[in-house]
Enzyme design. Sequence first.
Site: not given
Length: 165
Positions: A44, A117
């Site tokens: 994250k 991503f």
Amino acid sequence: GGGGSGGSGGGKAKRNLKIEAMVGLANTWDPEKHEVKGYLMSEKLDGMRAVWNGHQFFTRTGGPVHAPLDFLACLPPGFCLDGELFMGRGNFHQVMSVCRNQAPPLGAWSKVVYKVFDAPDIKQVGLAKRLDAARAALANHASGANVSPSSSSSSSSASSSPASS
């Protein structure tokens, strides 16, 4: 990413539903309900979520991001990417300040990296193949963007997306 929805400064940005539809958001993982074996996961990052539509950057709600031309030259034209504008751990406020500024000082973007991503326009393949396509699209461009490392899950741990659906 981060704590904000990422407007372009001043007032509230007008929503862009086409961009919003491309953005996958995180869900809460419950180890009692979710099997994560075979999923891909990545760190994250605490930056500013940004979608590259192949021509321009947008926030996750569709507001424009005013990146300099030399930064945009690092991105593949005509190829959609989803990722995070990032300046390193602990630099959330700095990256938000740079990326929300419509006229940032010269060199302000020099430490910003676009961590990709997903490649949301590629349909009918799993995340691993979309990430491979993103890597290939970025291979012929400068180093201002790269695909965020992902690892395969073989046991109970946080997840993001099935590796092959």
